[in-house]
Design a protein around this motif. Structure first.
Motif, PDB file in Angstrom:
ATOM      1  N   HIS A  91     -14.759   2.347   0.931  1.00 33.74           N
ATOM      2  CA  HIS A  91     -14.567   1.339   0.753  1.00 33.74           C
ATOM      3  C   HIS A  91     -14.074   0.187  -0.370  1.00 33.74           C
ATOM      4  O   HIS A  91     -13.119  -0.335  -1.152  1.00 33.74           O
ATOM      5  N   ALA A  92     -15.417   0.287  -0.725  1.00 34.34           N
ATOM      6  CA  ALA A  92     -15.721  -0.874  -2.083  1.00 34.34           C
ATOM      7  C   ALA A  92     -14.481  -0.992  -3.571  1.00 34.34           C
ATOM      8  O   ALA A  92     -14.276  -1.798  -3.853  1.00 34.34           O
ATOM      9  N   GLY A  93     -15.367   0.728  -3.671  1.00 37.51           N
ATOM     10  CA  GLY A  93     -14.118   1.231  -5.262  1.00 37.51           C
ATOM     11  C   GLY A  93     -12.434   1.379  -4.565  1.00 37.51           C
ATOM     12  O   GLY A  93     -11.889   0.652  -5.842  1.00 37.51           O
ATOM     13  N   GLY A  94     -12.291   1.039  -3.420  1.00 42.18           N
ATOM     14  CA  GLY A  94     -10.580   0.735  -3.786  1.00 42.18           C
ATOM     15  C   GLY A  94     -10.513  -0.434  -3.413  1.00 42.18           C
ATOM     16  O   GLY A  94      -9.866  -1.047  -3.842  1.00 42.18           O
ATOM     17  N   ALA A  95     -11.631  -1.424  -3.113  1.00 39.71           N
ATOM     18  CA  ALA A  95     -11.370  -3.383  -2.979  1.00 39.71           C
ATOM     19  C   ALA A  95     -11.526  -3.364  -4.367  1.00 39.71           C
ATOM     20  O   ALA A  95     -10.392  -4.029  -4.694  1.00 39.71           O
ATOM     21  N   PHE A  96     -12.140  -2.844  -5.628  1.00 38.84           N
ATOM     22  CA  PHE A  96     -12.498  -2.972  -7.009  1.00 38.84           C
ATOM     23  C   PHE A  96     -10.814  -2.804  -7.690  1.00 38.84           C
ATOM     24  O   PHE A  96     -10.518  -3.437  -8.197  1.00 38.84           O
ATOM     25  N   LEU A 109       1.383  -1.577  -0.135  1.00 40.57           N
ATOM     26  CA  LEU A 109       0.303   0.153  -0.492  1.00 40.57           C
ATOM     27  C   LEU A 109       0.736   1.411   0.327  1.00 40.57           C
ATOM     28  O   LEU A 109       2.259   1.287   0.633  1.00 40.57           O
ATOM     29  N   THR A 110       0.085   2.044  -0.585  1.00 42.29           N
ATOM     30  CA  THR A 110       0.981   3.319  -0.460  1.00 42.29           C
ATOM     31  C   THR A 110       0.874   4.069   0.629  1.00 42.29           C
ATOM     32  O   THR A 110       0.027   3.640   1.622  1.00 42.29           O
ATOM     33  N   ARG A 111       1.541   5.547   0.741  1.00 44.27           N
ATOM     34  CA  ARG A 111       1.469   5.709   2.072  1.00 44.27           C
ATOM     35  C   ARG A 111      -0.772   6.996   1.937  1.00 44.27           C
ATOM     36  O   ARG A 111      -0.813   6.406   3.208  1.00 44.27           O
ATOM     37  N   ALA A 140      -6.311   6.172   4.217  1.00 44.90           N
ATOM     38  CA  ALA A 140      -7.236   6.531   3.828  1.00 44.90           C
ATOM     39  C   ALA A 140      -8.125   5.110   4.286  1.00 44.90           C
ATOM     40  O   ALA A 140      -8.944   5.296   4.478  1.00 44.90           O
ATOM     41  N   SER A 141      -7.059   3.715   3.673  1.00 39.79           N
ATOM     42  CA  SER A 141      -7.301   1.996   4.128  1.00 39.79           C
ATOM     43  C   SER A 141      -8.201   2.491   6.132  1.00 39.79           C
ATOM     44  O   SER A 141      -9.022   2.156   6.324  1.00 39.79           O
ATOM     45  N   THR A 142      -6.758   2.884   6.495  1.00 40.90           N
ATOM     46  CA  THR A 142      -7.279   3.152   8.428  1.00 40.90           C
ATOM     47  C   THR A 142      -8.415   3.672   8.455  1.00 40.90           C
ATOM     48  O   THR A 142      -9.404   3.819   9.363  1.00 40.90           O
ATOM     49  N   ALA A 143      -8.328   4.968   7.331  1.00 34.31           N
ATOM     50  CA  ALA A 143      -9.878   5.502   8.105  1.00 34.31           C
ATOM     51  C   ALA A 143     -11.348   5.708   7.559  1.00 34.31           C
ATOM     52  O   ALA A 143     -12.301   5.448   8.458  1.00 34.31           O
ATOM     53  N   ALA A 144     -11.443   4.406   6.620  1.00 33.51           N
ATOM     54  CA  ALA A 144     -12.941   4.387   6.443  1.00 33.51           C
ATOM     55  C   ALA A 144     -12.683   3.108   8.052  1.00 33.51           C
ATOM     56  O   ALA A 144     -13.895   2.519   7.434  1.00 33.51           O
ATOM     57  N   HIS A 145     -11.970   1.973   8.012  1.00 31.89           N
ATOM     58  CA  HIS A 145     -11.999   1.591   8.864  1.00 31.89           C
ATOM     59  C   HIS A 145     -12.509   1.316   9.869  1.00 31.89           C
ATOM     60  O   HIS A 145     -13.937   1.216  10.796  1.00 31.89           O
ATOM     61  N   HIS A 146     -11.917   2.602  10.611  1.00 29.27           N
ATOM     62  CA  HIS A 146     -12.219   3.038  12.227  1.00 29.27           C
ATOM     63  C   HIS A 146     -14.305   4.005  11.677  1.00 29.27           C
ATOM     64  O   HIS A 146     -14.137   3.765  12.683  1.00 29.27           O
ATOM     65  N   THR A 147     -13.797   4.032  10.640  1.00 32.58           N
ATOM     66  CA  THR A 147     -14.859   4.961  10.243  1.00 32.58           C
ATOM     67  C   THR A 147     -16.549   4.401  10.441  1.00 32.58           C
ATOM     68  O   THR A 147     -17.718   4.422  11.125  1.00 32.58           O
ATOM     69  N   LEU A 148     -16.229   2.963   9.383  1.00 31.97           N
ATOM     70  CA  LEU A 148     -17.264   1.632   9.492  1.00 31.97           C
ATOM     71  C   LEU A 148     -17.810   1.321  10.675  1.00 31.97           C
ATOM     72  O   LEU A 148     -18.196   1.112  11.551  1.00 31.97           O
TER      73      LEU A 148
END
Length: 201
Positions: free
Chosen positions: A160-165, A83-85, A90-98
Protein backbone atom coordinates in the motif's frame (compact mmCIF):
# COMPACT_ATOMS: atom_id res chain seq x y z
CA UNK A 1 -40.13 3.89 -8.64
CA UNK A 2 -36.80 5.70 -8.41
CA UNK A 3 -34.47 5.18 -5.50
CA UNK A 4 -32.66 8.17 -4.01
CA UNK A 5 -28.99 7.82 -3.33
CA UNK A 6 -26.85 9.88 -1.02
CA UNK A 7 -24.25 11.82 -3.04
CA UNK A 8 -20.66 10.89 -2.38
CA UNK A 9 -18.43 13.55 -0.79
CA UNK A 10 -15.78 15.30 -2.86
CA UNK A 11 -13.00 14.14 -0.51
CA UNK A 12 -12.18 12.44 2.74
CA UNK A 13 -13.01 14.27 5.95
CA UNK A 14 -10.26 15.71 8.11
CA UNK A 15 -11.05 13.16 10.83
CA UNK A 16 -10.73 10.27 8.36
CA UNK A 17 -7.38 11.58 7.13
CA UNK A 18 -5.89 12.00 10.60
CA UNK A 19 -7.16 8.57 11.73
CA UNK A 20 -5.52 7.03 8.65
CA UNK A 21 -2.11 8.49 9.48
CA UNK A 22 -2.32 7.93 13.23
CA UNK A 23 -3.25 4.28 12.71
CA UNK A 24 -0.49 3.87 10.14
CA UNK A 25 2.09 5.22 12.60
CA UNK A 26 0.84 2.91 15.36
CA UNK A 27 0.89 -0.17 13.14
CA UNK A 28 4.39 0.66 11.90
CA UNK A 29 5.48 0.67 15.57
CA UNK A 30 3.45 -2.32 16.76
CA UNK A 31 4.48 -4.86 14.14
CA UNK A 32 8.30 -4.56 14.58
CA UNK A 33 7.81 -4.33 18.35
CA UNK A 34 5.80 -7.54 18.30
CA UNK A 35 8.48 -9.32 16.29
CA UNK A 36 11.21 -8.26 18.70
CA UNK A 37 9.38 -9.14 21.94
CA UNK A 38 10.55 -12.75 22.16
CA UNK A 39 14.12 -11.69 21.43
CA UNK A 40 14.30 -9.40 24.45
CA UNK A 41 15.72 -10.79 27.71
CA UNK A 42 13.12 -11.55 30.35
CA UNK A 43 12.69 -8.72 32.80
CA UNK A 44 11.14 -5.27 33.23
CA UNK A 45 11.98 -4.08 29.70
CA UNK A 46 10.32 -7.06 28.07
CA UNK A 47 7.29 -6.68 30.35
CA UNK A 48 6.95 -3.00 29.43
CA UNK A 49 7.24 -3.76 25.73
CA UNK A 50 4.61 -6.51 25.97
CA UNK A 51 2.27 -4.12 27.76
CA UNK A 52 2.86 -1.40 25.16
CA UNK A 53 2.27 -3.87 22.33
CA UNK A 54 -1.04 -4.96 23.85
CA UNK A 55 -2.07 -1.39 24.68
CA UNK A 56 -1.40 -0.10 21.18
CA UNK A 57 -3.12 -3.14 19.69
CA UNK A 58 -6.29 -2.31 21.61
CA UNK A 59 -5.91 1.34 20.58
CA UNK A 60 -5.81 0.23 16.94
CA UNK A 61 -9.05 -1.70 17.49
CA UNK A 62 -10.73 1.34 19.07
CA UNK A 63 -9.55 3.65 16.27
CA UNK A 64 -10.70 1.11 13.68
CA UNK A 65 -14.21 1.24 15.13
CA UNK A 66 -14.11 5.05 15.02
CA UNK A 67 -12.85 5.00 11.46
CA UNK A 68 -15.63 2.72 10.26
CA UNK A 69 -18.20 4.88 12.06
CA UNK A 70 -16.87 7.99 10.28
CA UNK A 71 -16.78 6.14 6.97
CA UNK A 72 -20.41 5.06 7.34
CA UNK A 73 -21.67 8.44 8.51
CA UNK A 74 -19.78 10.68 6.08
CA UNK A 75 -19.21 8.35 3.16
CA UNK A 76 -16.16 8.13 0.91
CA UNK A 77 -15.31 9.88 -2.34
CA UNK A 78 -15.46 8.07 -5.65
CA UNK A 79 -12.29 6.21 -6.71
CA UNK A 80 -9.62 8.38 -8.29
CA UNK A 81 -10.49 8.73 -11.98
CA UNK A 82 -6.91 8.31 -13.22
CA UNK A 83 -6.36 4.79 -11.86
CA UNK A 84 -5.80 1.92 -14.28
CA UNK A 85 -7.91 -1.22 -13.93
CA UNK A 86 -5.05 -3.04 -12.21
CA UNK A 87 -4.52 -0.14 -9.81
CA UNK A 88 -8.22 -0.11 -8.96
CA UNK A 89 -8.22 -3.85 -8.17
CA UNK A 90 -4.96 -3.69 -6.20
CA UNK A 91 -6.07 -0.63 -4.23
CA UNK A 92 -9.44 -2.16 -3.36
CA UNK A 93 -7.84 -5.45 -2.33
CA UNK A 94 -5.28 -3.70 -0.13
CA UNK A 95 -7.88 -1.49 1.55
CA UNK A 96 -10.25 -4.37 2.26
CA UNK A 97 -7.41 -6.52 3.59
CA UNK A 98 -6.15 -3.77 5.89
CA UNK A 99 -9.64 -2.98 7.16
CA UNK A 100 -10.17 -6.65 7.96
CA UNK A 101 -6.81 -7.03 9.69
CA UNK A 102 -7.07 -3.92 11.90
CA UNK A 103 -10.07 -5.63 13.48
CA UNK A 104 -9.03 -9.27 13.37
CA UNK A 105 -5.41 -8.93 14.52
CA UNK A 106 -6.04 -7.13 17.84
CA UNK A 107 -9.12 -9.27 18.54
CA UNK A 108 -7.06 -12.42 18.03
CA UNK A 109 -4.35 -10.97 20.27
CA UNK A 110 -6.91 -10.25 22.99
CA UNK A 111 -8.34 -13.76 22.68
CA UNK A 112 -4.84 -15.25 22.69
CA UNK A 113 -3.90 -13.48 25.91
CA UNK A 114 -7.23 -14.52 27.43
CA UNK A 115 -6.48 -18.16 26.71
CA UNK A 116 -3.03 -17.70 28.22
CA UNK A 117 -4.55 -15.84 31.20
CA UNK A 118 -2.20 -12.91 30.75
CA UNK A 119 -3.38 -9.39 31.46
CA UNK A 120 -4.33 -7.11 28.58
CA UNK A 121 -3.58 -3.64 29.96
CA UNK A 122 -4.55 -0.41 28.23
CA UNK A 123 -1.74 2.05 29.00
CA UNK A 124 -1.94 1.27 32.70
CA UNK A 125 -5.46 2.71 32.94
CA UNK A 126 -7.36 -0.57 33.13
CA UNK A 127 -7.19 -4.21 32.08
CA UNK A 128 -9.53 -5.79 29.55
CA UNK A 129 -11.50 -8.82 30.77
CA UNK A 130 -10.73 -12.26 29.28
CA UNK A 131 -12.94 -13.26 26.38
CA UNK A 132 -11.97 -16.94 26.25
CA UNK A 133 -11.45 -19.62 28.89
CA UNK A 134 -7.88 -20.57 29.75
CA UNK A 135 -6.46 -23.14 27.35
CA UNK A 136 -2.86 -23.80 26.36
CA UNK A 137 -3.98 -25.46 23.12
CA UNK A 138 -6.14 -22.48 22.15
CA UNK A 139 -3.30 -20.11 23.02
CA UNK A 140 -0.88 -21.93 20.70
CA UNK A 141 -3.36 -21.87 17.82
CA UNK A 142 -4.23 -18.20 18.27
CA UNK A 143 -0.56 -17.29 18.68
CA UNK A 144 0.12 -18.68 15.21
CA UNK A 145 -2.93 -16.90 13.78
CA UNK A 146 -1.85 -13.62 15.39
CA UNK A 147 1.65 -13.86 13.92
CA UNK A 148 0.24 -14.75 10.50
CA UNK A 149 -2.11 -11.74 10.61
CA UNK A 150 0.83 -9.51 11.56
CA UNK A 151 2.89 -10.76 8.62
CA UNK A 152 0.03 -10.29 6.14
CA UNK A 153 -0.64 -6.81 7.53
CA UNK A 154 3.02 -5.86 7.19
CA UNK A 155 3.19 -7.09 3.58
CA UNK A 156 -0.09 -5.40 2.66
CA UNK A 157 0.97 -2.16 4.31
CA UNK A 158 4.30 -2.29 2.47
CA UNK A 159 2.49 -2.75 -0.87
CA UNK A 160 0.00 0.00 0.00
CA UNK A 161 2.80 2.41 0.91
CA UNK A 162 4.70 1.47 -2.25
CA UNK A 163 1.67 2.33 -4.36
CA UNK A 164 1.26 5.65 -2.57
CA UNK A 165 4.90 6.57 -3.14
CA UNK A 166 4.64 5.57 -6.79
CA UNK A 167 1.68 7.90 -7.29
CA UNK A 168 3.36 10.70 -5.32
CA UNK A 169 6.86 10.64 -6.79
CA UNK A 170 6.71 8.77 -10.11
CA UNK A 171 3.27 9.41 -11.59
CA UNK A 172 2.96 12.62 -9.56
CA UNK A 173 -0.82 12.63 -9.74
CA UNK A 174 -3.39 13.53 -7.08
CA UNK A 175 -3.90 10.14 -5.42
CA UNK A 176 -1.86 10.75 -2.26
CA UNK A 177 -3.25 14.28 -1.90
CA UNK A 178 -6.70 12.77 -1.32
CA UNK A 179 -5.61 11.30 2.02
CA UNK A 180 -3.20 14.03 3.15
CA UNK A 181 -4.28 16.52 5.83
CA UNK A 182 -4.64 19.95 4.25
CA UNK A 183 -1.51 21.27 5.98
CA UNK A 184 0.61 18.54 4.36
CA UNK A 185 -0.48 19.09 0.77
CA UNK A 186 1.76 22.10 0.03
CA UNK A 187 4.84 20.20 1.19
CA UNK A 188 4.09 17.37 -1.25
CA UNK A 189 3.37 19.90 -3.99
CA UNK A 190 6.81 21.42 -3.42
CA UNK A 191 8.54 18.05 -3.68
CA UNK A 192 6.56 17.18 -6.82
CA UNK A 193 7.46 20.51 -8.41
CA UNK A 194 11.14 19.65 -7.92
CA UNK A 195 10.57 16.35 -9.72
CA UNK A 196 8.52 17.73 -12.57
CA UNK A 197 5.10 19.08 -13.38
CA UNK A 198 2.35 17.21 -11.44
CA UNK A 199 0.17 15.06 -13.66
CA UNK A 200 -3.22 15.29 -11.96
CA UNK A 201 -6.44 14.32 -13.65
Amino acid sequence: MSMSTTPRPDGYSGAAKWLHWIMAAIVIFVIPAGISLDKLPEGPLQDRMFNLHRSFGILVLALAIARVAIRRSRGTPAPYAGLTRFEQIASTAAHHTLYLLIFVTPLVGWAMMSAYRAEVPVFGLFNLPPILPQSDATYKILSGVHKFCGIVMALTLFAHAGGAFMHAFIKRDGVLHRMLPNAWGPALDKVQSMLGKPNRS
